[in-house]
Write a protein that holds these residues in place. Structure first.
Motif, mmCIF file in Angstrom:
data_model
loop_
_atom_site.group_PDB
_atom_site.id
_atom_site.type_symbol
_atom_site.label_atom_id
_atom_site.label_comp_id
_atom_site.label_asym_id
_atom_site.label_seq_id
_atom_site.Cartn_x
_atom_site.Cartn_y
_atom_site.Cartn_z
ATOM 1 N N ALA A 222 30.441 55.400 43.254
ATOM 2 C CA ALA A 222 31.819 55.558 43.713
ATOM 3 C C ALA A 222 31.888 56.357 45.008
ATOM 4 O O ALA A 222 31.031 57.200 45.294
ATOM 5 C CB ALA A 222 32.649 56.251 42.641
ATOM 6 N N ILE A 223 32.926 56.085 45.792
ATOM 7 C CA ILE A 223 33.190 56.830 47.024
ATOM 8 C C ILE A 223 34.102 58.002 46.673
ATOM 9 O O ILE A 223 35.196 57.807 46.140
ATOM 10 C CB ILE A 223 33.879 55.929 48.069
ATOM 11 N N GLU A 224 33.666 59.210 46.956
ATOM 12 C CA GLU A 224 34.489 60.380 46.664
ATOM 13 C C GLU A 224 35.651 60.456 47.655
ATOM 14 O O GLU A 224 35.463 60.306 48.858
ATOM 15 C CB GLU A 224 33.648 61.655 46.731
ATOM 16 N N VAL A 225 36.843 60.681 47.115
ATOM 17 C CA VAL A 225 38.064 60.736 47.931
ATOM 18 C C VAL A 225 38.798 62.026 47.594
ATOM 19 O O VAL A 225 39.085 62.295 46.428
ATOM 20 C CB VAL A 225 38.974 59.521 47.642
ATOM 21 N N ASN A 226 39.111 62.817 48.617
ATOM 22 C CA ASN A 226 39.772 64.104 48.385
ATOM 23 C C ASN A 226 41.162 64.191 49.000
ATOM 24 O O ASN A 226 41.812 65.227 48.925
ATOM 25 C CB ASN A 226 38.898 65.241 48.916
ATOM 26 N N SER A 227 41.618 63.102 49.625
ATOM 27 C CA SER A 227 42.979 63.075 50.165
ATOM 28 C C SER A 227 43.453 61.631 50.237
ATOM 29 O O SER A 227 42.645 60.692 50.222
ATOM 30 C CB SER A 227 43.035 63.704 51.562
#
Length: 642
Positions: A222-227
């Protein structure tokens, strides 16, 4: 795509009432469909072969369907009718009779979605001499090549009676699940079958128990997304899996994706168009969706409020306050040589209102536009406005149109604009849209005018404007947020309506009972239902307010003629009908009642008028009826305290 695959989807959808499960089944089918079949699939799961705004109707009566089933099954029409009466459903009757047939025709082949779609769609355009035989041939051809189960769904689709619980919200969500990046937190990886599925107690794909939590989710690829900005689908693939920083962000990203699909649908009014764009270009392709002059969009709606203070609380201060006219909605489309007029139900009524084109050409400057307005009838001699029920007959009129236009003329009250000279206006604030209208309209009373409006923050001024509106014969006033966009088909709080004290409900007829004695040839007691989510719940019966002679108003004979083609089952004297005929009903009180599925009953209901401008999806929601019930209890409590 084989039609049997679509039937398998129908069966899955019909097997559950849970929205998440329906969304999963539908999303999986959308992903697997080839590009040619995809738009057909999207329409067929809605029980349609035409988009919702297209007024084309398949137009096949039950008796013609009986003949087609008879021809395909090798049984007599009377045997088909007997099976229909026994099962209460012509689709099930077709399935049972085809199941008894030993084998399909020797030259039959596997049905495809395209073949079924094309044959059924062709039915709407067949006219003239020999049309009945040609229609019968097209339907019988499908049934003869169909399995018994396929025959059930073909029959329901042809009769426009297919219902598998796919709402617009379910379809929108399924498109996101199928064509957007997968979001952990919205979907979870099943530890047993490894499918990405909604987080329910048991896996939708394999039915094994699931008890995963967001904090425990692990997705190595998975691609980490923080916003929210990192979820820009111009930079990520629809095949990607996103791992948001927390559940709140997961929900925020998901809502962002949903809004993208909803906005594209608002522009096109056709999920098939949205699906095609997603399949061809991914989520980024939705940005190319445009309003199309000539293709109507759903009108923006306003919920009711009980006080002026409540109205300001919803819309903010200052607000635009406008007359709420006692007429019917007209959506006007003009582009060079093309001119169309649509009702709130998206029916094309251009021919029924020939004078409107002249009014628009005379009083509105511009080469192409889409206007939202209310048509109000008036007496040509006294120039006094007439109530809706006196002019509603013009909507359905097919003959003597010019004469009726002279007897019951209308005045257009324009209050919004969605498109102007190649520019989409629905995202512009209402204040700017109103300013545009003021700049392009030259008003003339009893032809075309701007809706009367005041901009105010003061409750006293709004109350005075309300009284002024009532004095003009109107229903009340509308409050509108000055900075709001135009939101097609939604009651989102950008505008609300404040009406006079007498409350009425718009309800749909779902059943009726044959009368007795001199009313034996008429349906005479009508079961009413309100809207609840994707379906309808009964709230009572009405028999008063209906006339025995048509010239006196809405009559038993008129309602019987309207409802007979909609009958889906008959048991004794009671018939069940497709929910299509909407009526306005007044009542003395709402009571709690276990008798009806809504949990409520109307005390002394009385039918006021047909609402030809309303569709079943416009009927009063159960949540509003609950609100009325609680408010009347509150008032009763105050009286007992005093």
């Amino acid at each position: 795509m084989e039609y049997s695959q679509l039937v398998h989807l129908y069966e899955n959808l019909d097997s559950t009432s849970k929205r998440l499960e329906k969304t999963y089944f539908l999303a999986e089918a959308l992903k697997q469909a080839d590009k040619e079949s995809l738009p057909m699939l999207v329409l067929l799961v809605q029980g349609r072969v035409f988009p919702g705004w297209d007024e084309s109707k398949i137009g096949i009566a039950s008796q013609l369907m009986v003949k087609a089933i008879s021809a395909a099954s090798g049984t007599s029409p009377s045997a088909v009718e007997a099976e229909w009466k026994n099962s209460g459903d012509l689709g099930i009757a077709a399935e049972r009779l085809l199941n008894k047939k030993r084998q399909r025709a020797l030259l039959s082949s596997e049905l495809t979605v395209a073949k079924v779609f094309d044959n059924i769609r062709s039915l709407a355009g067949i006219e003239g001499k020999g049309s009945v035989e040609r229609k019968l041939q097209l339907i019988a051809e499908l049934l003869s090549s169909a399995s018994a189960l396929e025959a059930r769904y073909i029959t329901k689709t042809v009769l426009e009676q297919l219902r598998v619980g796919v709402s617009s919200g379910t379809l929108r969500d399924a498109l996101v699940w199928a064509f957007f990046p997968k979001i952990i937190g919205i979907l979870h990886r099943c530890p047993h079958c490894s499918s990405l599925v909604p987080n329910t107690k048991s896996c939708v794909a394999c039915r094994a128990a699931m008890a995963g939590k967001f904090s425990e989710a692990k997705e190595p690829k998975a691609i980490e997304v923080n916003s929210l900005n990192e979820a820009d689908y111009n930079r990520i693939s629809s095949r990607d899996i996103l791992m948001p920083g927390d559940e709140a962000l997961a929900r925020g990203i998901y809502n962002h994706f949903l809004d993208s699909v909803q906005q594209a649908y608002d522009m096109s009014n056709d999920f098939a168009v949205v699906a095609e764009k997603l399949a061809a270009s991914g989520p980024a392709g939705l940005k190319d969706t445009r309003l199309s002059v000539g293709a109507p969009i759903k009108v923006m709606l306003g919920p009711k409020v009980d006080t002026v203070g409540e109205a300001f609380k919803v819309t903010g201060r200052p607000a635009a306050v406008e007359f709420k006219y006692d007429g019917f909605r007209m959506q006007i489309h003009k582009d060079k040589g093309m001119f169309r007029v649509f009702t709130r139900r998206l029916e094309n009524v251009t021919a029924q209102f020939p004078e409107v084109e002249g009014y628009v050409n005379k009083h509105v400057r511009g080469t192409s536009f889409i206007l939202d307005s209310e048509a109000v009838g008036y007496d040509p001699k006294t120039l006094r406005y007439k109530p809706f029920q006196e002019i509603s007959q013009r909507i359905k009129r097919k003959y003597d149109i010019k004469k009726l236009a002279e007897e019951l003329p209308v005045e257009l009250n324009v209050f919004d604009i969605m498109y102007y000279n190649r520019k989409n206006m629905i995202s512009e604030p209402f204040k700017k849209r109103r300013e545009l209208l003021e700049g392009i309209i030259t008003p003339e009373k009893r032809q075309l005018v701007l809706a009367q409006q005041e901009v105010t923050s003061d409750e006293g001024e709004a109350e005075a404007f309300f009284k002024k509106s009532l004095a003009h014969g109107n229903e009340g006033i509308m409050f509108k947020n000055l900075n709001a966009p135009y939101k097609p088909g939604a009651r989102v709080g950008y505008m609300v309506k404040y009406k006079s004290a007498m409350e009425t409900l718009d309800l749909v007829i779902v059943g009726a009972e044959w009368g007795e004695g001199k009313r034996a040839r008429w349906l005479s007691s009508f079961t009413l239902a309100c809207r609840s989510g994707r379906g309808f719940l009964e709230i009572g019966r009405v028999g008063t307010g209906i006339k025995e002679k048509e010239e006196q108003g809405v009559s038993f004979e008129q309602l019987t003629k309207m409802l007979k083609p909609l009958v889906t089952s008959e048991k004794g004297r009671y018939v069940t009908v497709n929910p299509q005929v909407v009526v306005e009903v007044k009542f003395e009180e709402i009571q709690a009642s276990p008798t009806y599925s809504s949990g409520f009953a109307l005390r002394f209901p009385r039918l006021l008028q047909l609402r030809d401008d309303r569709s079943a999806s416009d009927t009063t929601e159960l949540s509003y009826i609950k609100k009325l019930y609680l408010s009347q209890r509150h008032r009763a409590g105050k009286k007992s305290d005093s």
